[in-house]
Write a protein that holds these residues in place. Structure first.
Motif, PDB file in Angstrom:
ATOM      1  N   LYS A   6      66.656  44.043  30.365  1.00  0.00           N
ATOM      2  CA  LYS A   6      67.080  43.952  31.862  1.00  0.00           C
ATOM      3  C   LYS A   6      65.831  43.846  32.788  1.00  0.00           C
ATOM      4  N   LEU A   7      65.719  43.120  33.339  1.00  0.00           N
ATOM      5  CA  LEU A   7      65.454  43.289  34.373  1.00  0.00           C
ATOM      6  C   LEU A   7      65.424  43.938  35.766  1.00  0.00           C
ATOM      7  N   SER A   8      64.926  44.291  36.970  1.00  0.00           N
ATOM      8  CA  SER A   8      65.401  44.641  38.009  1.00  0.00           C
ATOM      9  C   SER A   8      66.303  43.284  38.846  1.00  0.00           C
ATOM     10  N   GLU A   9      67.451  43.550  39.336  1.00  0.00           N
ATOM     11  CA  GLU A   9      67.602  42.225  40.249  1.00  0.00           C
ATOM     12  C   GLU A   9      67.066  42.305  41.215  1.00  0.00           C
ATOM     13  N   GLY A  10      67.023  40.971  41.888  1.00  0.00           N
ATOM     14  CA  GLY A  10      66.996  40.563  43.588  1.00  0.00           C
ATOM     15  C   GLY A  10      66.015  39.358  42.875  1.00  0.00           C
ATOM     16  N   ALA A  11      66.389  38.047  43.976  1.00  0.00           N
ATOM     17  CA  ALA A  11      65.581  36.584  43.252  1.00  0.00           C
ATOM     18  C   ALA A  11      64.116  36.639  43.396  1.00  0.00           C
ATOM     19  N   VAL A  12      64.015  37.301  44.208  1.00  0.00           N
ATOM     20  CA  VAL A  12      62.761  37.170  44.819  1.00  0.00           C
ATOM     21  C   VAL A  12      61.406  39.191  44.376  1.00  0.00           C
ATOM     22  N   VAL A  13      61.892  39.117  43.529  1.00  0.00           N
ATOM     23  CA  VAL A  13      61.537  40.600  43.105  1.00  0.00           C
ATOM     24  C   VAL A  13      60.301  39.694  42.169  1.00  0.00           C
ATOM     25  N   PRO A  14      58.827  40.368  41.736  1.00  0.00           N
ATOM     26  CA  PRO A  14      58.141  39.222  40.700  1.00  0.00           C
ATOM     27  C   PRO A  14      58.521  40.783  39.390  1.00  0.00           C
ATOM     28  N   VAL A  15      58.052  39.438  38.847  1.00  0.00           N
ATOM     29  CA  VAL A  15      58.279  40.556  37.369  1.00  0.00           C
ATOM     30  C   VAL A  15      56.901  39.787  36.482  1.00  0.00           C
ATOM     31  N   ILE A  16      55.917  39.214  37.450  1.00  0.00           N
ATOM     32  CA  ILE A  16      54.479  39.429  36.975  1.00  0.00           C
ATOM     33  C   ILE A  16      53.640  39.690  37.898  1.00  0.00           C
ATOM     34  N   GLU A  17      53.157  40.775  37.870  1.00  0.00           N
ATOM     35  CA  GLU A  17      52.042  41.221  38.998  1.00  0.00           C
ATOM     36  C   GLU A  17      50.731  41.360  38.377  1.00  0.00           C
ATOM     37  N   VAL A  18      50.632  40.556  39.300  1.00  0.00           N
ATOM     38  CA  VAL A  18      48.445  40.469  38.793  1.00  0.00           C
ATOM     39  C   VAL A  18      47.856  40.358  39.663  1.00  0.00           C
ATOM     40  N   ALA A  19      46.490  41.249  40.212  1.00  0.00           N
ATOM     41  CA  ALA A  19      45.914  41.491  41.237  1.00  0.00           C
ATOM     42  C   ALA A  19      44.335  41.794  40.185  1.00  0.00           C
ATOM     43  N   GLU A  20      42.941  41.077  41.139  1.00  0.00           N
ATOM     44  CA  GLU A  20      42.053  40.878  41.114  1.00  0.00           C
ATOM     45  C   GLU A  20      41.533  40.726  39.284  1.00  0.00           C
ATOM     46  N   LEU A  21      42.186  40.210  38.884  1.00  0.00           N
ATOM     47  CA  LEU A  21      41.781  40.063  37.461  1.00  0.00           C
ATOM     48  C   LEU A  21      40.891  39.315  37.035  1.00  0.00           C
ATOM     49  N   CYS A  22      40.289  39.786  36.355  1.00  0.00           N
ATOM     50  CA  CYS A  22      38.621  39.173  35.880  1.00  0.00           C
ATOM     51  C   CYS A  22      38.697  39.147  34.378  1.00  0.00           C
ATOM     52  N   LYS A  23      37.874  38.288  34.229  1.00  0.00           N
ATOM     53  CA  LYS A  23      37.236  37.855  32.095  1.00  0.00           C
ATOM     54  C   LYS A  23      36.006  37.646  32.207  1.00  0.00           C
ATOM     55  N   ARG A  24      35.271  38.300  31.289  1.00  0.00           N
ATOM     56  CA  ARG A  24      33.665  37.880  31.497  1.00  0.00           C
ATOM     57  C   ARG A  24      33.482  37.771  30.033  1.00  0.00           C
ATOM     58  N   PHE A  25      33.024  36.792  29.150  1.00  0.00           N
ATOM     59  CA  PHE A  25      32.439  36.913  27.803  1.00  0.00           C
ATOM     60  C   PHE A  25      31.379  36.138  27.978  1.00  0.00           C
ATOM     61  N   GLY A  26      30.703  37.377  27.795  1.00  0.00           N
ATOM     62  CA  GLY A  26      29.124  37.299  27.791  1.00  0.00           C
ATOM     63  C   GLY A  26      28.598  37.196  29.036  1.00  0.00           C
ATOM     64  N   ASP A  27      28.203  36.499  29.110  1.00  0.00           N
ATOM     65  CA  ASP A  27      27.235  35.761  30.599  1.00  0.00           C
ATOM     66  C   ASP A  27      28.336  35.041  31.637  1.00  0.00           C
ATOM     67  N   VAL A  28      29.311  34.325  30.739  1.00  0.00           N
ATOM     68  CA  VAL A  28      30.386  33.165  32.004  1.00  0.00           C
ATOM     69  C   VAL A  28      31.629  34.319  32.136  1.00  0.00           C
ATOM     70  N   THR A  29      31.875  33.980  32.633  1.00  0.00           N
ATOM     71  CA  THR A  29      32.862  34.858  34.185  1.00  0.00           C
ATOM     72  C   THR A  29      33.995  33.210  33.686  1.00  0.00           C
TER      73      THR A  29
END
Lengths: 331, 245
Positions: A6-29
């Motif tokens: 179970k996840l916490s109740e509430g219709a607008v509760v975020p279940v996935i929160e992503v902030a400032e996510l970065c991923k680089r492969f070598g020189d490629v962002t």
């Protein structure tokens, strides 16, 4: 189906929160400062062309890739550095089937359930139920390697939800499969959504996203360029008026004629004999037809076009949707 | 409890899907038989020499059985992305890899006893120190399997796994004292023997079968244990580095 975790109740509760996510492969962002939230029980669409960073983002969210920077919280659990902690909460359906070709459909589902620690009786019952749901009962004892593409896709989706995850990641669920299977999968996703499952969906079929998703994020070159509900995304473009005229002939000289006579309208020559007319005001078609007839061109059809999410996508990303789809299918 | 259900099912699935398949069972029978016959005929001696050949044949059977199977199955699963399915499950990587390697270890141990059963019909095995023998068999199986894991993670294609395996296996046949004492090797090759895990396993087997060991069991098994830990750690490190990008 009931969710075990179970996840916490509430219709607008975020279940996935992503902030400032970065991923680089070598020189490629691949992913640059991506931030978004997915709310509980919504279908969240993630749209973008090939190489935009969709799969890389999903891989980071599901623990198959490590971000270079940023944070990920799933179901309130910080899984930036410890993705295993949230893996009970999620189901993943990758863009290509990743089940075992040498096992039968039933064995594959039971095995996937066992990976989540489900007991024998429970996993067998759940596998039978899902085989029934997807119309695969007849193929249950056949080896997965011998399944058709549509059957493989359905069984892969079944394997992704065998442990009743409250959050489901779906990467291109209907790409490259037959119409009947696509319809069945879309119907199933809608049913799953009604039971409260949060769905994170990437697709190349913009119409599919428009039909299924509550909110959509457009990602281009590793950056999110827009996130909103489908209604709000489409709203500005729906206030515009678009007509498609089919003509007996059309050439560059006609374009000159039309733009000088109707400067308030935008004309686009789509193909031989077709002109798209756009305006912020309602389009009066009679003077247009008269002018064209004076030029010796017959109007065979005049059709009002309802702007769609596809038009929004093209406007925001600058990429034609059919080009994106062809690229994906070629890949 | 949940994690052990996952562990057992991964192990059972691999046994059913890969190791208990007829071609692999026949490989497990024919391979040791061929090696035993080859060395027995080559030695030109009588039945009494069988006991001196047994440790080498046992070690080779384990080495080839485990490294072949694990390197191929893991590479195959990585290639068709089914390995990803397990990486997505809430199982710690260490436990997952122990489950994946468990099947190969059991297969290696089973392979080891094929030549033993064959030899039992033609030679007296009453003098064999079975505790040391079994300990060596298990440790060689573990070390060889973890070597197979190391190889599997280092390559991306199934055929590369076989080729790369041979890069390690064939030198081991000649350098680990399986059939020729290490002391008889050229001096410049002898240091190489001591950086190979099979050397220590074979030494215990020689000791257990015909009291032909050159080091104490404790030293042999400790070094073999260190190889097991090192190879497993290297395999896990490579998976984290190469597969979880």
């Amino acid at each position: 189906m009931q969710n075990n975790v179970k996840l916490s109740e509430g219709a607008v509760v975020p279940v996935i929160e992503v902030a400032e996510l970065c991923k680089r492969f070598g020189d490629v962002t691949a992913v640059a400062n991506v931030s978004f939230e997915v709310r509980r029980s919504e279908i969240f669409g993630f749209l973008g062309p090939n190489g935009a960073g969709k799969t890389t983002t999903i891989n980071m969210l599901t623990g198959l890739a490590r971000p270079n920077a940023g944070t990920i919280r799933i179901g309130g659990i910080d899984c930036t550095d410890h993705p295993k902690a949230a893996q009970y909460l999620i189901g993943v359906v990758p863009d290509e089937s990743n089940l075992y070709p040498e096992l039968t459909g039933f064995e594959n589902l039971c095995f996937c359930a066992a990976l989540y620690g489900m007991g024998k009786a429970e996993r067998q019952a759940q596998a039978r139920e899902l085989l029934d749901t997807f119309g695969l009962v007849q193929a249950a004892e056949r080896r997965f390697g011998g399944y058709s593409k549509g059957m493989k896709r359905k069984l892969t989706i079944a394997a992704g939800i065998i442990h009743n995850p409250p959050i489901l990641f779906l990467d291109e669920p209907t790409t490259g499969i037959d119409v009947a299977s696509s319809r069945q999968i879309r119907q199933f996703l809608a049913d799953l959504h009604r039971t409260g499952t949060t769905i994170f969906l990437t697709t190349h079929y913009i119409e599919e996203a428009e039909r299924l998703c509550n909110r959509i994020a457009f990602i281009v070159a590793g950056r999110i360029v827009r996130i909103d509900t489908v209604a709000k995304l489409v709203q500005p473009i729906q206030e515009e008026h678009v007509m498609l005229l089919s003509l007996s002939a059309a050439g560059p000289e006609l374009y000159e004629e039309l733009t000088s006579a109707f400067p308030q309208l935008d004309f686009t020559f789509i193909s031989d004999g077709q002109i798209c007319v756009e305006s912020s005001e309602p389009i009066n078609v009679s003077p247009l037809v008269r002018l064209l007839e004076d030029c010796g061109v017959e109007v065979t059809e005049a059709r009002k076009i309802r702007p769609s999410l596809e038009d929004v996508f093209v406007r925001i990303t600058g990429i034609e949707a059919d080009v994106m789809l062809k690229e994906k299918e070629k890949a | 409890m949940r994690r052990w259900i996952a562990f057992w099912n991964i192990l059972a699935k691999d046994m059913r899907a890969y190791y208990l398949k007829p071609p692999n069972i026949s490989w497990g029978l024919i391979f040791p038989l061929a090696w035993t016959g080859m060395f027995f005929i080559k030695s030109g001696s009588g039945l009494e020499s069988v006991l001196t050949l047994l440790p080498g044949v046992v070690a080779i059977s384990i080495l080839f059985g485990t490294t072949s199977m694990l390197a191929v199955t893991v590479t195959f699963e990585k290639k068709n992305r089914s390995f990803e399915r397990m990486l997505l499950a809430p199982i710690q990587l260490e436990l997952l890899m122990l489950a994946k390697t468990g099947g190969a270890i059991l297969f290696g141990v089973a392979n080891a006893f094929v030549p033993v059963v064959m030899v039992a019909f033609i030679a007296d095995l009453s003098q064999v120190a079975w505790c040391a023998f079994i300990a060596a068999v298990v440790m060689i199986a573990v070390a060889s399997t973890f070597l197979g894991l190391f190889i599997a993670v280092a390559v991306s294609e199934v055929f590369e796994a076989q080729t790369f395996s041979n890069f390690f296996r064939f030198p081991m046949i000649f350098l680990c004292g399986l059939f020729f004492p290490i002391e008889k090797l050229p001096v410049f090759l002898q240091p190489l023997s001591y950086v190979m895990p099979l050397t220590y396993g074979a030494d215990v087997l020689h000791g257990a079968v015909h009291a032909g060991n050159s080091m104490s069991y404790v030293i042999d098994l400790s070094i073999l244990g260190a190889f097991c830990i090192g190879l497993f750690a290297a395999g896990l490190w490579n998976i984290k580095r190469k597969w979880i990008l």
